[in-house]
Design a protein around this motif. Sequence first.
Motif, PDB file in Angstrom:
ATOM      1  N   HIS A 358      57.015 -18.174  -6.069  1.00 24.29           N
ATOM      2  CA  HIS A 358      57.070 -19.444  -5.346  1.00 24.29           C
ATOM      3  C   HIS A 358      55.966 -20.416  -5.728  1.00 24.29           C
ATOM      4  O   HIS A 358      55.968 -21.562  -5.271  1.00 24.29           O
ATOM      5  CB  HIS A 358      57.028 -19.188  -3.839  1.00 24.29           C
ATOM      6  N   MET A 359      55.018 -19.971  -6.527  1.00 22.37           N
ATOM      7  CA  MET A 359      53.956 -20.876  -6.936  1.00 22.37           C
ATOM      8  C   MET A 359      53.375 -20.389  -8.251  1.00 22.37           C
ATOM      9  O   MET A 359      53.100 -19.196  -8.420  1.00 22.37           O
ATOM     10  CB  MET A 359      52.867 -20.930  -5.862  1.00 22.37           C
ATOM     11  N   MET A 360      53.206 -21.319  -9.205  1.00 20.32           N
ATOM     12  CA  MET A 360      52.606 -20.980 -10.490  1.00 20.32           C
ATOM     13  C   MET A 360      51.846 -22.196 -10.996  1.00 20.32           C
ATOM     14  O   MET A 360      52.351 -23.324 -10.939  1.00 20.32           O
ATOM     15  CB  MET A 360      53.674 -20.567 -11.494  1.00 20.32           C
ATOM     16  N   GLU A 361      50.646 -21.948 -11.470  1.00 21.83           N
ATOM     17  CA  GLU A 361      49.820 -23.039 -11.965  1.00 21.83           C
ATOM     18  C   GLU A 361      49.099 -22.569 -13.223  1.00 21.83           C
ATOM     19  O   GLU A 361      48.328 -21.612 -13.179  1.00 21.83           O
ATOM     20  CB  GLU A 361      48.810 -23.444 -10.884  1.00 21.83           C
ATOM     21  N   ILE A 362      49.361 -23.210 -14.354  1.00 21.66           N
ATOM     22  CA  ILE A 362      48.679 -22.905 -15.605  1.00 21.66           C
ATOM     23  C   ILE A 362      47.555 -23.928 -15.767  1.00 21.66           C
ATOM     24  O   ILE A 362      47.801 -25.138 -15.772  1.00 21.66           O
ATOM     25  CB  ILE A 362      49.637 -22.959 -16.802  1.00 21.66           C
ATOM     26  N   ARG A 363      46.332 -23.447 -15.898  1.00 18.77           N
ATOM     27  CA  ARG A 363      45.170 -24.335 -15.887  1.00 18.77           C
ATOM     28  C   ARG A 363      44.553 -24.533 -17.271  1.00 18.77           C
ATOM     29  O   ARG A 363      43.386 -24.903 -17.380  1.00 18.77           O
ATOM     30  CB  ARG A 363      44.118 -23.777 -14.920  1.00 18.77           C
ATOM     31  N   VAL A 382      47.238 -19.242 -11.955  1.00 16.06           N
ATOM     32  CA  VAL A 382      47.474 -18.459 -10.746  1.00 16.06           C
ATOM     33  C   VAL A 382      48.974 -18.364 -10.502  1.00 16.06           C
ATOM     34  O   VAL A 382      49.727 -19.296 -10.789  1.00 16.06           O
ATOM     35  CB  VAL A 382      46.755 -19.094  -9.533  1.00 16.06           C
ATOM     36  N   VAL A 383      49.391 -17.213  -9.971  1.00 17.74           N
ATOM     37  CA  VAL A 383      50.792 -16.983  -9.623  1.00 17.74           C
ATOM     38  C   VAL A 383      50.843 -16.383  -8.225  1.00 17.74           C
ATOM     39  O   VAL A 383      50.011 -15.535  -7.876  1.00 17.74           O
ATOM     40  CB  VAL A 383      51.463 -16.015 -10.619  1.00 17.74           C
ATOM     41  N   MET A 384      51.811 -16.825  -7.427  1.00 19.32           N
ATOM     42  CA  MET A 384      52.002 -16.258  -6.088  1.00 19.32           C
ATOM     43  C   MET A 384      53.454 -15.871  -5.889  1.00 19.32           C
ATOM     44  O   MET A 384      54.369 -16.594  -6.290  1.00 19.32           O
ATOM     45  CB  MET A 384      51.596 -17.259  -5.005  1.00 19.32           C
ATOM     46  N   ALA A 385      53.642 -14.715  -5.254  1.00 11.18           N
ATOM     47  CA  ALA A 385      54.981 -14.205  -4.983  1.00 11.18           C
ATOM     48  C   ALA A 385      55.161 -13.970  -3.498  1.00 11.18           C
ATOM     49  O   ALA A 385      54.202 -13.654  -2.782  1.00 11.18           O
ATOM     50  CB  ALA A 385      55.218 -12.902  -5.755  1.00 11.18           C
ATOM     51  N   ARG A 386      56.395 -14.092  -3.045  1.00 12.15           N
ATOM     52  CA  ARG A 386      56.761 -13.811  -1.652  1.00 12.15           C
ATOM     53  C   ARG A 386      57.861 -12.754  -1.627  1.00 12.15           C
ATOM     54  O   ARG A 386      58.674 -12.658  -2.543  1.00 12.15           O
ATOM     55  CB  ARG A 386      57.248 -15.082  -0.962  1.00 12.15           C
TER      56      ARG A 386
END
Length: 409
Positions: A358-363, A382-386
Amino acid sequence: MRKTLIVIGAGMESIPILKKAQKMGLHVLAVDANPQAPGFAFAHEPVIGCVYTPEITVAALTLWSKKGGKPQGVICAAVDAPGTVAAVADHFGLNAVSMETARLATDKIAMKDRFRKRGIPIPWYREIFSAEELTRIIAERRETMVLKPVDSRGARGVLRLVYDSPEMPDPQWAFKYSRKKSPSGRVMVEKHLDGPQVSTEGFVVNEQLFCPGFSDRNYEFLDRFAPNIIENGGDLPSFLPQDMQQAVKELSGQAAMALGIENSMFKGDMVVHEGKPYVIEMAARLSGGYFCSHEIPWNTGVDFVGTAIRLALGETPAPEDMIPSFQKGVAQRYIFPKPGKVISIEGVEKAKQMDGIHMMEIRTAVGEMISPATSHPARAGVVMARAATRAEAVIRVKAAIDAIKIITA
């Protein structure tokens, strides 16, 4: 007429707070020193100030107010700047932590001194002034220690010194390294307490504690990044027994109130050592890392940022708005490529399409340099899963992390 909210900080992680404030119908000012700060695109007005220099921000906002502006609230977003929030609030007569509370929350020695006087369980600690003093303490105590700046943030300058280990850095180097990361040149050492570490986040409202934020911190890479201490996300709900969770939450609230936090939010770094909770540090602000804006709502249903904004505006949220209505699985992990120049980034779209991501950010980007990870800002993404459960969320986030390849040379 719409109420005006000042948001201190306009970096990438401030964007969810800025967007939430706009969604709540507020007129939003964002303050940052960087004219190109990405959060400015999500504010009605940008103000060039300085997140960590209160007098500069107060001066900038005073000029803004002379044009007829009048704020009703101030909050900091994903930056450790309660001192600036307190100064702005004091200048405009707004609700926020006091200048003294902000000082205690950003000076780790003053914080620990207050906790010790109030009987809050904390690790043994001491401010030190030389490498020779550090060497002597290590020899006397014969245990693993944590060396860190008194006033840094984002794990900058924080080192784990494992007693009697061949990998333990030279105390002369360690002291100089840590002191260099301190804005004031001050360094402290404290006992490292083994045990599960927990991030808490909550509110003190009319002397009542609400602590919906509770995440098990992931330090699986302690050896990989040694002697630096780098966190790799976390998992919710906690694996700790309910009675221990409650004890940790209650101690978080006691620590927040010991710092003078009232009708505001707190963020606690906690550890359970030998069956007993301890406070490592306490912050008087919203968390970074998308904990307050993503993980807590997904895990509990609590609109944490919205509640914090209402408190900043001087409102009193209903108790039921701060109490979890469910416990669903959430897992967060960071991306740590090998140091070097980025030559390709692969698998991002594949990872985005995976179940539960549900969320991914490549920095980073092709052509940029990846430095060795010595603090939290060095993380490349960062990666987030639900999921319905913690275990399933962990499986999903690890699969996504494995699919992303940031190739360096």
